[in-house]
Design a protein around this motif. Structure first.
Motif, PDB file in Angstrom:
ATOM      1  N   PHE A  80       1.006  -1.063   0.002  1.00 40.88           N
ATOM      2  CA  PHE A  80      -0.124   0.132   0.154  1.00 40.88           C
ATOM      3  C   PHE A  80       0.927   1.423   0.168  1.00 40.88           C
ATOM      4  N   GLN A 131      -1.848   6.721  -0.039  1.00 39.07           N
ATOM      5  CA  GLN A 131      -3.217   7.017  -0.592  1.00 39.07           C
ATOM      6  C   GLN A 131      -3.803   5.630  -0.670  1.00 39.07           C
ATOM      7  N   GLU A 132      -3.396   4.592  -0.911  1.00 35.16           N
ATOM      8  CA  GLU A 132      -4.200   3.453  -1.417  1.00 35.16           C
ATOM      9  C   GLU A 132      -3.438   2.142  -1.223  1.00 35.16           C
ATOM     10  N   THR A 188      -2.374  -1.159  -2.979  1.00 32.83           N
ATOM     11  CA  THR A 188      -2.072  -1.211  -4.575  1.00 32.83           C
ATOM     12  C   THR A 188      -2.096  -2.626  -4.934  1.00 32.83           C
TER      13      THR A 188
END
Ligand SMILES: [Zn+2]
Length: 294
Positions: free
Chosen positions: A124, A127-128, A130
Motif C-alpha cells: 500500500f 493513499q491506497e 495497491t
C-alpha cells in the motif's frame, strides 16, 4: 528505553543482486513489552516484522507492506505492518502461547504459527492499497514462507533469513535478518557463490548476537563480488493510533450503539496493534457526538 541501532541497509551488485539487511532488536523488544509476548510469540512476531521491513518498497515510493500469517497454529494470526519503509508494528492473536523447544533447542515457531493456511501480503501507499496476494504457508517458520511467496507470487527468486534470540529473562538478545534477491540477468555462477557464502555465515541469530550492528553482513554475503550501499534508514516501532482515530471510530458507530455507550461512565478502547489504552469520559463522549451533529 535505551536508543537502539535498528536499521535497514540496502546494497546492490551491478544492479543484479540486491541484498537488504535489517536489525530489529529494539523493535522486537518493544513489541514484547507492549503485548507481553511469550518467547515463541516474540520470535514469530519479530521475524514477521523484520520480514515486513525487508519486503517493503523503497523509501522514495513511501510504499508499505502488511504481512499476515494465518496458519491455524496456537498463536492465531500473526500480523505485521511496515509504513514508509521505516516504521513497524504488529501483533499476534494469542501472545502467551508457550510450546516445548524443538530438539535442537530452538523455539518452535513453525508449530506456533501453524502450517495449515496462508500468508497474505498487502502492498500500500499512504493513499491506497495497491496490491494484495497470498501463498500457502510452507513451514510456519516465516522466512521460508516469505521466500516461497516471493517466488510464486512476485516471481523473484529470493533467499531470506530471519532470526530472533530471546534471553532467559525474556529480553530480546538479537533480532534481524537479510533478504537476497536475484534480478533478471543475474548470473547463475554468482548466485551459487552467494548461496555458498550465506551457508558459511551459519545461523543468523548467532551472527546477530555476536555482531549487533551487522555492518559486515553484506560483505560476507557478497564475498569478493563488487557491491555498494544504495541507502540506509533507521527502523523504529510506531503505531498510527491516536485519540482522534479512536474518536472517528466511535463517530462511525450506529446510533443505537452510540446511545448504549452513553450509558457507561467512560469508554475504554485498546489498540489491537500496539495495546495502547484510550479512555474517553462520558462528558467527552457527549461533547464528541454533539460536535458531529452540528
Ligand atoms: Zn496503536
Amino acid at each position: 528505553m535505551a536508543t537502539t541501532n535498528d536499521k535497514i541497509i540496502h546494497y546492490t551488485a551491478d544492479e543484479l543482486i540486491r541484498v537488504s539487511v535489517a536489525v530489529t532488536r529494539g523493535i522486537t523488544q518493544k513489541a514484547r513489552e507492549c503485548h507481553n509476548l511469550s518467547p515463541v510469540a516474540a520470535a514469530a512476531l519479530g521475524r514477521t516484522m523484520t520480514g515486513a521491513a525487508l519486503l517493503a518498497g523503497d523509501y522514495k515510493s513511501h510504499e508499505g507492506v502488511s504481512l499476515r500469517f494465518s496458519g491455524g497454529g496456537p498463536l492465531g494470526v500473526v500480523h505485521a505492518d511496515c509504513f514508509d519503509s521505516q516504521y513497524l508494528r504488529g501483533y499476534v492473536d494469542n501472545p502467551i502461547v508457550d510450546l516445548p523447544l524443538k530438539e535442537n533447542g530452538k523455539l518452535d515457531v513453525g508449530t506456533a504459527v501453524g502450517r495449515d493456511g496462508q500468508v497474505s501480503v498487502t502492498r500500500f501507499t499512504p493513499q491506497e492499497m495497491t496490491y494484495t496476494s497470498q501463498s500457502d504457508i510452507v513451514s510456519g517458520e516465516i522466512a521460508e514462507d516469505l521466500a516461497y511467496y516471493l517466488l510464486t507470487s512476485e516471481q523473484v527468486p529470493s533467499t531470506i533469513s530471519l532470526g530472533v534470540l530471546v534471553d532467559r529473562d525474556y529480553s530480546i538478545a538479537a533480532s534481524g535478518g537479510f533478504l537476497v534477491q536475484a534480478l533478471p540477468g543475474a548470473k547463475d555462477e554468482d548466485l551459487v557463490r552467494v548461496e555458498k557464502n550465506i551457508a558459511a555465515i551459519g545461523p543468523i541469530t548467532s551472527y546477530l548476537h555476536e555482531h549487533q550492528d551487522a555492518e559486515e553482513l553484506a560483505s560476507l554475503i557478497y564475498g569478493d563480488m563488487h557491491f555498494h550501499e544504495l541507502y540506509r534508514m533507521p527502523l523504529s516501532w510506531r503505531c498510527t493510533c491516536s485519540k482522534e482515530r479512536i474518536e472517528n471510530v466511535l463517530l462511525s458507530l450506529q446510533e443505537a450503539d452510540k446511545a448504549e455507550l452513553l450509558n457507561d461512565p467512560q469508554v475504554e478502547m485498546t489498540c489491537h496493534y500496539c495495546n495502547s489504552k484510550y479512555v474517553i469520559s462520558h462528558d467527552e463522549l457527549v461533547e464528541l457526538f454533539k460536535k458531529k451533529e452540528k
